[in-house]
Design a protein around this motif. Structure first.
Motif, mmCIF file in Angstrom:
data_model
loop_
_atom_site.group_PDB
_atom_site.id
_atom_site.type_symbol
_atom_site.label_atom_id
_atom_site.label_comp_id
_atom_site.label_asym_id
_atom_site.label_seq_id
_atom_site.Cartn_x
_atom_site.Cartn_y
_atom_site.Cartn_z
ATOM 1 N N GLN A 1 0.817 -1.170 -0.028
ATOM 2 C CA GLN A 1 -0.015 0.033 0.001
ATOM 3 C C GLN A 1 0.681 1.343 0.009
ATOM 4 N N ILE A 2 2.182 1.005 0.174
ATOM 5 C CA ILE A 2 3.039 2.265 0.229
ATOM 6 C C ILE A 2 3.155 2.834 -1.420
ATOM 7 N N SER A 3 2.704 4.106 -1.492
ATOM 8 C CA SER A 3 2.647 4.562 -2.875
ATOM 9 C C SER A 3 3.988 5.403 -3.209
ATOM 10 N N CYS A 4 4.936 5.593 -2.165
ATOM 11 C CA CYS A 4 6.306 6.469 -2.490
ATOM 12 C C CYS A 4 7.162 6.241 -1.717
ATOM 13 N N PHE A 5 8.443 6.203 -1.872
ATOM 14 C CA PHE A 5 9.643 5.817 -1.013
ATOM 15 C C PHE A 5 10.582 7.201 -1.092
ATOM 16 N N LYS A 6 11.007 7.501 0.004
ATOM 17 C CA LYS A 6 12.118 8.663 0.246
ATOM 18 C C LYS A 6 13.181 8.433 -0.267
ATOM 19 N N ASP A 7 13.604 6.991 -0.356
ATOM 20 C CA ASP A 7 14.893 6.753 -0.850
ATOM 21 C C ASP A 7 14.936 5.264 -1.222
ATOM 22 N N LEU A 8 15.965 4.701 -2.073
ATOM 23 C CA LEU A 8 15.971 3.552 -2.624
ATOM 24 C C LEU A 8 17.177 2.898 -1.770
ATOM 25 N N GLU A 9 17.902 3.379 -0.814
ATOM 26 C CA GLU A 9 19.067 2.662 -0.189
ATOM 27 C C GLU A 9 18.647 2.146 1.106
ATOM 28 N N ILE A 10 18.696 0.697 1.329
ATOM 29 C CA ILE A 10 18.233 0.105 2.231
ATOM 30 C C ILE A 10 19.602 -0.079 3.208
ATOM 31 N N ALA A 11 20.036 0.353 4.298
ATOM 32 C CA ALA A 11 21.211 0.354 5.021
ATOM 33 C C ALA A 11 21.149 -1.001 5.767
ATOM 34 N N ASN A 12 21.227 -2.017 4.944
ATOM 35 C CA ASN A 12 21.550 -3.439 5.519
ATOM 36 C C ASN A 12 21.864 -4.302 4.285
ATOM 37 N N PHE A 13 22.066 -5.546 4.732
ATOM 38 C CA PHE A 13 22.264 -6.622 3.614
ATOM 39 C C PHE A 13 21.350 -7.275 3.281
ATOM 40 N N PHE A 14 20.077 -6.985 3.786
ATOM 41 C CA PHE A 14 18.978 -7.634 3.123
ATOM 42 C C PHE A 14 17.448 -6.807 3.472
ATOM 43 N N CYS A 15 16.456 -7.240 2.796
ATOM 44 C CA CYS A 15 15.422 -6.408 3.084
ATOM 45 C C CYS A 15 14.705 -6.431 4.399
ATOM 46 N N ASN A 16 15.240 -5.778 5.204
ATOM 47 C CA ASN A 16 14.782 -5.683 6.778
ATOM 48 C C ASN A 16 13.357 -5.051 6.859
ATOM 49 N N PRO A 17 12.348 -5.635 7.285
ATOM 50 C CA PRO A 17 11.136 -4.875 7.120
ATOM 51 C C PRO A 17 11.026 -3.804 7.818
ATOM 52 N N SER A 18 11.740 -3.510 9.212
ATOM 53 C CA SER A 18 11.274 -2.205 9.579
ATOM 54 C C SER A 18 12.199 -1.063 8.981
ATOM 55 N N GLU A 19 13.261 -1.452 8.208
ATOM 56 C CA GLU A 19 14.117 -0.346 7.367
ATOM 57 C C GLU A 19 13.222 -0.075 6.056
ATOM 58 N N LEU A 20 12.467 -1.194 5.723
ATOM 59 C CA LEU A 20 11.844 -0.951 4.464
ATOM 60 C C LEU A 20 10.668 -0.135 4.810
ATOM 61 N N LEU A 21 10.063 -0.258 5.967
ATOM 62 C CA LEU A 21 8.626 0.658 6.319
ATOM 63 C C LEU A 21 9.492 2.092 6.547
ATOM 64 N N ASN A 22 10.514 2.052 7.152
ATOM 65 C CA ASN A 22 10.925 3.455 7.417
ATOM 66 C C ASN A 22 11.356 4.410 6.225
ATOM 67 N N LEU A 23 11.369 3.525 4.963
ATOM 68 C CA LEU A 23 11.463 4.536 3.783
ATOM 69 C C LEU A 23 10.274 4.977 3.133
ATOM 70 N N ALA A 24 9.274 4.738 3.844
ATOM 71 C CA ALA A 24 8.007 5.190 3.068
ATOM 72 C C ALA A 24 7.809 6.701 3.278
ATOM 73 N N CYS A 25 7.242 7.297 2.310
ATOM 74 C CA CYS A 25 7.022 8.759 2.405
ATOM 75 C C CYS A 25 5.933 9.000 3.588
#
Length: 319
Positions: free
Chosen positions: A162-186
């Motif tokens: 349901q996230i329509s846009c992201f602030k950034d494309l860089e995930i500060a980890n070596f995998f798609c950490n759920p919390s970090e991915l959600l933090n990128l949401a606008c």
């Protein structure tokens, strides 16, 4: 600039220094192989000996299988990225990795809780153990654990979709950490936060409370045993499980509080590394070293392998 159309993300990993990439490649590959081989040995050991076909080892079998899947959701992608000198992961690949990561980390959580209940019944109600922990209940508990894990994973997936846009494309980890991915949401709806916290309490706090309750009862029952040998024998049956519980929740809490206190991406990556890679790798060693039955069968399998090699290569006896 907010990004509305996302096709891929960048996994920043540990370091971009080209000189360190071979070191990371060797480290991740060796730890992954140790974890997979170690857990496969546990599975093979339990499958090969009829005396280990008990509820405790049935749950351990499934825990080892979950650990293999758990580490396989993150490390192979990291190894491939290091080898190809790439940091990218597709949008759907990121969602798939996040979904599988949540499933298997929840499976570990649920299985550790079920194993605590199994030890509680074995020590506190030994005369009714075989009646209570029957085969149908054991299978049911594993299936419920898997169903709840898939449920939590799909909740996170629906929120991310349901996230329509992201602030950034860089995930500060070596995998798609759920919390970090959600933090990128606008924009992040408050209702989503409440839903995640509710699911976290139900599938996170309740299992921990169940483990604490089980071990409180276990300690109380052990303290009532009159002989020291009886107390030692009773506690030895749950020593391995307690060690794995401390390792799992200790590293999980370390990652959680470390990311909350420190905003350093490097510290967060190290905490995630310990939680997602080191823990599944150490579990087989804990159970094989602290469990006499597992150690005995492993030594038996080792002797059988040596005899087989000698039969195939008689000249090796002179080496």
């Amino acid at each position: 600039m907010n990004l509305t159309r996302v096709s891929e993300f960048q996994l920043m990993g540990f370091s971009g220094d080209p000189g360190l990439q071979p070191v990371f490649f060797g480290l991740f590959l060796s730890m992954y192989l140790i974890s997979v081989v170690g857990n496969l040995l546990i599975i093979l050991t339990i499958s090969s000996d009829y005396h280990l076909h008990t509820p405790m080892y049935f749950f351990l079998y499934n825990l080892s299988l979950a650990d293999i899947c758990f580490i396989s959701t993150t490390v192979p992608k990291m190894i491939m990225n290091i080898k190809t000198h790439s940091r990218t992961i597709s949008y759907m690949g990121c969602l798939t990795q996040m979904s599988l990561f949540i499933i298997f980390v929840c499976m570990d959580n649920m299985l550790l809780t079920v194993m605590a209940y199994d030890r509680f019944v074995a020590i506190c109600h030994p005369l009714h153990y075989t009646v209570i922990m029957n085969h149908h209940l054991c299978v049911f508990l594993v299936l419920v654990s898997f169903a709840l894990s898939v449920f939590e994973s799909q909740i996170h997936n629906l929120i991310v979709l349901q996230i329509s846009c992201f602030k950034d494309l860089e995930i500060a980890n070596f995998f798609c950490n759920p919390s970090e991915l959600l933090n990128l949401a606008c924009t992040y709806k408050f209702s989503h936060t409440i839903l995640i916290y509710i699911i976290g309490v139900i599938l996170g706090i309740f299992p921990v409370l169940g483990i604490i309750f089980s071990y409180c009862k276990i300690i109380s029952s052990i303290s009532n045993i009159s002989t020291s040998n009886g107390r030692k024998k009773a506690f030895s049956t749950c020593g391995s499980h307690l060690s794995v519980v401390c390792l799992f929740y200790g590293t999980a809490l370390g990652e959680y509080f470390g990311s909350a206190v420190s905003q350093s991406p490097r510290n967060n990556v190290v905490a995630s590394f310990i939680y997602t890679v080191v823990t599944p790798m150490l579990n087989p060693f804990i159970y094989s070293l602290r469990n006499r039955d597992i150690s005995r069968i492993l030594k038996k399998l080792q002797r059988m392998m040596v005899k087989s090699l000698i039969v195939l290569h008689p000249s090796w006896t002179n080496v």
